[in-house]
Design an enzyme around this catalytic site. Structure first.
Site, PDB file in Angstrom:
ATOM      1  N   ARG A  47       0.809  -1.220   0.000  1.00  0.00           N
ATOM      2  CA  ARG A  47       0.000   0.000   0.000  1.00  0.00           C
ATOM      3  C   ARG A  47       0.842   1.270   0.000  1.00  0.00           C
ATOM      4  O   ARG A  47       0.328   2.367  -0.204  1.00  0.00           O
ATOM      5  CB  ARG A  47      -0.948  -0.006   1.209  1.00  0.00           C
ATOM      6  N   ALA A 107      28.511  41.629   0.144  1.00  0.00           N
ATOM      7  CA  ALA A 107      27.412  41.033  -0.602  1.00  0.00           C
ATOM      8  C   ALA A 107      27.866  40.571  -1.980  1.00  0.00           C
ATOM      9  O   ALA A 107      28.649  41.236  -2.653  1.00  0.00           O
ATOM     10  CB  ALA A 107      26.282  42.048  -0.743  1.00  0.00           C
ATOM     11  N   GLN A 119      12.529 -14.347   6.562  1.00  0.00           N
ATOM     12  CA  GLN A 119      11.289 -15.114   6.589  1.00  0.00           C
ATOM     13  C   GLN A 119      10.942 -15.415   5.130  1.00  0.00           C
ATOM     14  O   GLN A 119      10.446 -14.554   4.410  1.00  0.00           O
ATOM     15  CB  GLN A 119      10.162 -14.332   7.257  1.00  0.00           C
TER      16      GLN A 119
END
Length: 455
Positions: A18, A366, A78
């Protein structure tokens, strides 16, 4: 209980169809960490001395991921999905090693906390053989009910098998349980599959243990502890809950969050007391912030270290390797990567500093850029203590700006600058009277001709 050994068996073999993802469900992240890793952390915090991951879908991917968040964990596959008890028995080898306590957990319940697990272990220490973790909810629809009699847990009944009275029970099964290590294998091996699905259900050991006269009890945790993840919507809900918990922890520890719901932490974010975080700040993995820093709005920070009294943002981006020392400032629309900004240095605005050192009390104007990459390799820029770099400068690495060096605005610096030197790296300005008017007229004429031709 601290002397008791504990094995945590974490079931992480589900396909998670899902989730609509090629990635194993339990590797989907919450706060930047796979959800199964959150489960591992909770187990370790509750005293687990051994970890067994039962995996299935995407086994190779799971093993690779586990090396990062659980390098000492044993992994067991598993092969067939035949129920939860069957999954636990996949870790038979680990269970048989003689642990005092066995915690059975699920890789898709990332909000389980260590306190809930420790409470279950405490019941084992007091003599219980099986401890089931439960929660209460006013809307129990869909959950297995915990049936208690005289303080003992008698059975877990799935809703489809509940009587009308049993459906009214609000004490529900969270799925996780603790089992006495000396009883675990014999109880698990007695679980049968005589049911509609032909599966071996872990919940059956409650009645099996009760029939043997063993003590079976339930402990209660919050509903959030049991929240399982099956789809992306539930993943987002778990993220919301995790973030809410972490924000509260931060605020209770002395951090000011002006708009808590807009701040997003990573699983390992560290923030010192008296730090102020303004709205809309995102912390990625590997962030450490000392006390009394200020993080302004809309900043994005990951892999960075920020010392006391630093000032960051707004709209700053600190990338991995950014190291801000005491009272350093990185201002708006600045990016820092793999660079040290030393004490009191200022990188105020519209600047990129990468693979560099900015010395104490230096000022970066800057639009300054450290040109650190030639398309193949990275190079280092060293800016000395007290240096001043004028606006709109490009520092082409490798290059050194000496202590107290001064870089004129608009410079392209390709050679190292000695201490206290002034460096220009720009073309000489030339002014031609009337030339601007001539150019405008020429360009306007050309544009008009082009438009007429198009017509």
């Amino acid at each position: 209980m601290s002397q008791r050994s504990c094995l945590s068996v974490i079931l992480a073999a589900g396909e998670g169809t899902r989730m609509k993802s090629a990635m194993p469900k339990v590797l989907h992240a919450i706060a930047g960490l796979p959800m199964v890793a959150h489960v591992v952390k909770a187990a370790e915090a509750a005293g687990a001395t051994g970890l067994a991951l039962v995996i299935g879908h995407g086994a190779d991917e799971m093993r690779k991921a586990a090396q990062k968040f659980a390098p000492k964990a044993e992994t067991f596959v598993q092969e067939k999905r035949l129920g939860t008890a069957h999954a636990v028995l996949a870790a038979r080898e680990a269970i048989s090693k003689g642990y005092d306590d066995i915690l059975v957990m699920f890789g898709d319940t990332p909000l389980i906390d260590a306190q809930a697990l420790a409470a279950a272990r405490q019941k084992l220490a007091e003599g219980a053989a099986v401890v089931v973790i439960g929660f209460r909810t006013p809307n129990p629809t869909g959950y297995g009910r915990l049936i208690e009699r005289r303080g003992k847990l008698f059975a877990i009944i799935e809703e489809k098998d509940c009587s009308e009275d049993e459906k009214k029970i609000t004490f529900c099964n969270a799925g996780m349980m603790a089992i006495a290590g000396d009883q675990a294998l014999q109880l698990l091996e007695k679980v049968g599959n005589d049911n509609a699905k032909g599966e071996f259900y872990l919940t059956d050991i409650v009645e099996i243990a009760g029939a043997q006269g063993l003590s079976v009890v339930a402990t209660e945790a919050s509903f959030e502890n049991a929240l399982g993840i099956n789809n992306r919507a539930e993943l987002a809900e778990a993220e919301r809950v995790w973030q809410a918990r972490r924000r509260r922890e931060a605020m209770m520890a002395g951090v000011t969050l002006i708009a808590p719901e807009t701040v997003y932490f990573s699983h390992d974010t560290e923030i010192g007391a008296d730090t102020i975080v303004e709205p809309n700040v995102w912390f990625g993995p590997g962030v450490r912030i000392a006390s009394a820093a200020k993080i302004h709005a809309f900043s994005h920070i990951e892999g960075a270290t920020i010392a006391s009294n630093c000032d960051v943002g707004p709209f700053a981006r600190l990338r991995p390797g950014a190291d801000l020392r005491n009272k350093a400032k990185v201002g708006n629309f600045c990016e820092v990567k793999q660079a040290t900004i030393e004490e009191g240095a200022k990188v105020n605005h519209l600047t990129y500093i990468g693979d560099a050192r900015v010395g104490a009390a230096a000022n970066i104007g800057a639009g300054t850029i450290t040109c650190n990459y030639d398309g193949y390799s990275k190079f280092f820029t060293d800016i000395g203590e007290g240096a001043f770099v004028g606006s709109n400068s490009s520092l082409v690495a490798p290059v050194t700006i000496g202590k107290g060096g001064y870089i004129a605005s608009g410079s392209v610096i390709t050679e190292s600058v000695p201490d206290d030197a002034l460096a220009f790296g720009r073309a000489r300005q030339k002014t031609i009277p009337g030339k601007g008017k001539e150019l405008r007229e020429r360009f306007a004429s050309a544009a008009a001709a082009k438009k007429k031709a198009a017509e």
